[in-house]
Design a protein around this motif. Structure first.
Motif, mmCIF file in Angstrom:
data_model
loop_
_atom_site.group_PDB
_atom_site.id
_atom_site.type_symbol
_atom_site.label_atom_id
_atom_site.label_comp_id
_atom_site.label_asym_id
_atom_site.label_seq_id
_atom_site.Cartn_x
_atom_site.Cartn_y
_atom_site.Cartn_z
ATOM 1 N N LEU A 27 0.991 -1.173 -0.175
ATOM 2 C CA LEU A 27 -0.147 -0.832 -0.362
ATOM 3 C C LEU A 27 1.269 0.884 -0.258
ATOM 4 O O LEU A 27 1.635 1.200 1.221
ATOM 5 C CB LEU A 27 -0.828 -0.040 1.233
ATOM 6 N N TYR B 101 -0.650 -5.092 -5.462
ATOM 7 C CA TYR B 101 -0.495 -3.793 -4.686
ATOM 8 C C TYR B 101 -1.726 -3.234 -4.604
ATOM 9 O O TYR B 101 -3.033 -3.281 -5.068
ATOM 10 C CB TYR B 101 0.033 -3.363 -5.637
ATOM 11 N N ILE B 102 -1.900 -1.991 -3.678
ATOM 12 C CA ILE B 102 -3.059 -1.378 -3.258
ATOM 13 C C ILE B 102 -2.356 0.339 -3.588
ATOM 14 O O ILE B 102 -1.929 0.644 -2.675
ATOM 15 C CB ILE B 102 -3.784 -1.682 -2.357
ATOM 16 N N MET C 194 -2.569 4.097 -3.099
ATOM 17 C CA MET C 194 -3.572 4.431 -2.069
ATOM 18 C C MET C 194 -3.151 5.995 -2.181
ATOM 19 O O MET C 194 -1.455 6.875 -2.249
ATOM 20 C CB MET C 194 -3.354 4.828 -1.072
ATOM 21 N N THR D 92 -2.082 4.692 4.566
ATOM 22 C CA THR D 92 -1.705 3.566 4.282
ATOM 23 C C THR D 92 -1.064 2.570 4.926
ATOM 24 O O THR D 92 -1.132 2.283 5.446
ATOM 25 C CB THR D 92 -0.384 3.337 2.718
ATOM 26 N N MET E 10 -4.415 1.533 6.715
ATOM 27 C CA MET E 10 -5.343 0.887 6.118
ATOM 28 C C MET E 10 -4.425 -0.838 5.743
ATOM 29 O O MET E 10 -5.198 -1.720 6.272
ATOM 30 C CB MET E 10 -5.161 0.633 4.170
ATOM 31 N N ALA E 11 -3.066 -1.007 5.515
ATOM 32 C CA ALA E 11 -2.734 -2.210 7.046
ATOM 33 C C ALA E 11 -2.441 -2.315 7.845
ATOM 34 O O ALA E 11 -3.264 -3.385 8.182
ATOM 35 C CB ALA E 11 -0.645 -1.576 6.798
ATOM 36 N N ALA F 79 3.221 -0.839 3.765
ATOM 37 C CA ALA F 79 2.710 0.428 3.771
ATOM 38 C C ALA F 79 3.971 1.855 3.829
ATOM 39 O O ALA F 79 4.848 1.579 4.157
ATOM 40 C CB ALA F 79 1.621 0.908 5.160
#
Length: 335
Positions: free
Chosen positions: A81, A103-104, A106, A116, A119-120, A134
């Motif tokens: 992320l 992969y995301i 952001m 990030t 979110m992780a 992240a």
């Protein structure tokens, strides 16, 4: 796990197992934080052809360094992320392609370091991830060319302007292990837009968003200011940081507490950097180096990190739009 209005808690205690930070040549010479970095580049482009390629390389190296510290390789990581400020996050896309981790991408502008990370932590808390990386990065030449003017113009900037840092920072988030800093809770920011339009005065635009998230975090998580050894904002810079403290003072928070701002401190006392540093690599490189190291050393027991971002684009400010801003907060504790 998730309370109302963007308040996040993590009962399973996900931790930051390791970090990796890379910085450019100017930062190596001028930033007091360079001593905490894992790799210092002698060339702004990392000996590649373009600024954007160098940008991606710095991110790629920080990811690999982060994983190597826990005896892992990119093939072991389950999620990546990351984000940056270049159009469509091109450097992050190429870095993700190089390391091959799911992969995301952001984007929270310069607040991406914390968005990030949160979110992780959410993926870890939900039992979906055992190892997520992240972080965020920025590269001075690439960002200045996109958002302002080509460097060759030699355009002069006023005292409110900030210098985009060439730096990258990433962190490995895993389920609870002893001896690592715990991500205890966080707050997702709301967009705050007070009508400012000057892209060379981002600190003033972002300060209200930082103050709003700070207040929401303390009230929403039933915290007191004295619960923290440190409250550190991202890259408000010298002017934005003073505005942030002014807002807190009006709300009757004790501004004599230990408040710091990564952007205001990033280039030390060198006057040529005007109001300080900015860029999505600024807070990432400071949070994941000096602050992280001091948590490990026991100098900090609990910190509140508030990354700030101006959510503008070249298109929006060229059309005279205002600058909407965001700030995300994460609370980290050394158990």
């Amino acid at each position: 796990m998730v309370n109302k209005r963007g308040l996040l808690s993590f009962p399973s205690k996900p931790v930051i197992a390791s970090t990796g930070v890379t910085v450019g040549p100017l930062e190596t010479k001028k930033s007091p934080f360079a001593q905490f970095a894992d790799k210092q580049y002698e060339d702004e482009r990392c000996d590649l052809k373009t600024n954007e390629q160098g940008h991606a390389k710095m991110m790629e190296e920080s990811i690999k360094i982060t994983l190597s510290k826990v005896d892992k390789t990119p093939s072991d990581a389950e999620f990546l992320l990351i984000g940056d400020l270049v159009n469509e996050m091109t450097p992050s896309n190429f870095a993700a392609g190089s390391v091959g981790i799911p992969y995301i991408g952001m984007f929270s502008a310069c607040a991406t370091s914390v968005s990030t990370l949160l979110m992780a932590a959410l993926l870890t808390e939900a039992g979906i991830s055992e190892l997520a990386v992240a972080g965020s990065a920025s590269q001075h030449n690439a960002i200045e060319r996109q958002f302002r003017y080509p460097l060759q113009y030699g355009s002069q900037k006023g005292p409110t302007a900030q210098w985009t840092a060439t730096a990258a920072g990433t962190a490995a988030v895993v389920p609870y292990i002893s001896g690592a800093p715990v991500i205890t809770c966080g707050t997702i920011g709301t967009v705050v837009d007070l009508g400012l339009t000057d892209p060379l005065n981002m600190g003033a635009a972002m300060a209200p968003a930082a103050a709003d998230t700070f207040k929401r975090h303390l009230e929403g998580h039933s915290r007191k200011l004295e619960d923290f050894d440190l409250v550190m904002t991202g890259d408000l810079g010298k002017i934005g940081f003073e505005l942030f403290k002014t807002l807190l003072d009006r709300w009757e928070y004790d501004v004599s507490h230990t408040f710091r701002d990564a952007g205001a401190e990033f280039y030390g006392k060198h006057p040529e950097f005007l109001a300080g540093a900015s860029g999505s690599g600024c807070s990432a490189s400071v949070y994941f180096s000096e602050v992280y190291d001091k948590l490990l050393a026991g100098q900090y027991k609990r910190v509140l990190l508030i990354a700030t971002g101006s959510l503008m684009s070249p298109l929006s400010y060229q059309q005279g739009e205002t600058i909407p801003c965001i700030a995300h907060a994460v609370e980290i504790e050394m158990k």
